[in-house]
Enzyme design. Structure first.
Site, PDB file in Angstrom:
ATOM      1  N   GLU A  80       1.308  -1.142  -0.197  1.00 34.98           N
ATOM      2  CA  GLU A  80      -0.027   0.389   0.117  1.00 34.98           C
ATOM      3  C   GLU A  80       0.792   1.353  -0.037  1.00 34.98           C
ATOM      4  O   GLU A  80       0.010   2.249   0.402  1.00 34.98           O
ATOM      5  CB  GLU A  80      -1.073  -0.167   1.263  1.00 34.98           C
ATOM      6  CG  GLU A  80      -2.068  -0.980   1.195  1.00 34.98           C
ATOM      7  CD  GLU A  80      -2.611  -1.315  -0.095  1.00 34.98           C
ATOM      8  OE1 GLU A  80      -3.075  -0.437  -0.733  1.00 34.98           O
ATOM      9  OE2 GLU A  80      -2.762  -2.204  -0.218  1.00 34.98           O
TER      10      GLU A  80
HETATM   11  N1  PCA Z   1      -6.154  -1.496  -1.139  1.00 31.05           N
HETATM   12  C1  PCA Z   1      -6.375  -1.369   0.019  1.00 31.05           C
HETATM   13  C2  PCA Z   1      -6.684   0.477   0.447  1.00 31.05           C
HETATM   14  C3  PCA Z   1      -6.932   1.061  -0.649  1.00 31.05           C
HETATM   15  C4  PCA Z   1      -6.800  -0.297  -1.825  1.00 31.05           C
HETATM   16  O1  PCA Z   1      -7.380  -0.083  -3.164  1.00 31.05           O
HETATM   17  C5  PCA Z   1      -7.656  -1.878   0.431  1.00 31.05           C
HETATM   18  O2  PCA Z   1      -8.306  -2.633   0.623  1.00 31.05           O
HETATM   19  O3  PCA Z   1      -8.573  -1.634   2.115  1.00 31.05           O
END
Ligand code: PCA
Length: 123
Positions: A80
């Site tokens: 992330e």
């Molecule tokens: N991945 C993380 C944060 C945003 C994303 O696409 C999620 O799924 O919570």
């Protein structure tokens, strides 16, 4: 790895089951579908969503609650872009399930200026 070192994570985008980063959670524990309090806005940031806190006119966001061990958490932080300040992992409030433990989520850190609002569900 003790249970105490696990972290509860609310996921709302590409980490949800069936989405492109779900494999990062394949050996972790899915607990339930989940909903935040009405204090957040989810933006469309290209191929992924970005959640920001919005106390004034936020809505309830749908996602999933997972129990994640430390090793997987490190991986998620990497995926992330936490070190690059793309997302920041911080506590989030849920209305469902009702839970007393702290739950965290990945909050978008960049500008959401001009980005479209997704609504309550990334699908
Ligand atoms: N991945 C993380 C944060 C945003 C994303 O696409 C999620 O799924 O919570």
């Amino acid at each position: 790895m003790t249970a105490n070192s696990d972290t509860l994570i609310f996921v709302y985008g590409t980490l949800k089951r069936g989405f492109c980063r779900a494999h990062n959670l394949h050996d972790q524990t899915f607990l339930s579908t989940a909903k935040t309090t009405a204090e957040y806005t989810m933006y469309h940031c290209g191929t992924y969503p970005g959640l920001v806190r919005n106390n004034m006119d936020g809505i309830s966001i749908q996602g999933e609650l997972w129990r994640v061990d430390n090793r997987a958490l490190e991986l998620l932080d990497e995926v992330e872009g936490v070190a690059e300040n793309l997302y920041h992992r911080a506590p989030i409030q849920l209305i469902q399930p009702q839970i007393t433990e702290t739950v965290e989520a990945y909050f978008y850190q960049r500008s959401v200026n001009q980005m479209p609002v997704v609504g309550d569900n990334w699908c």
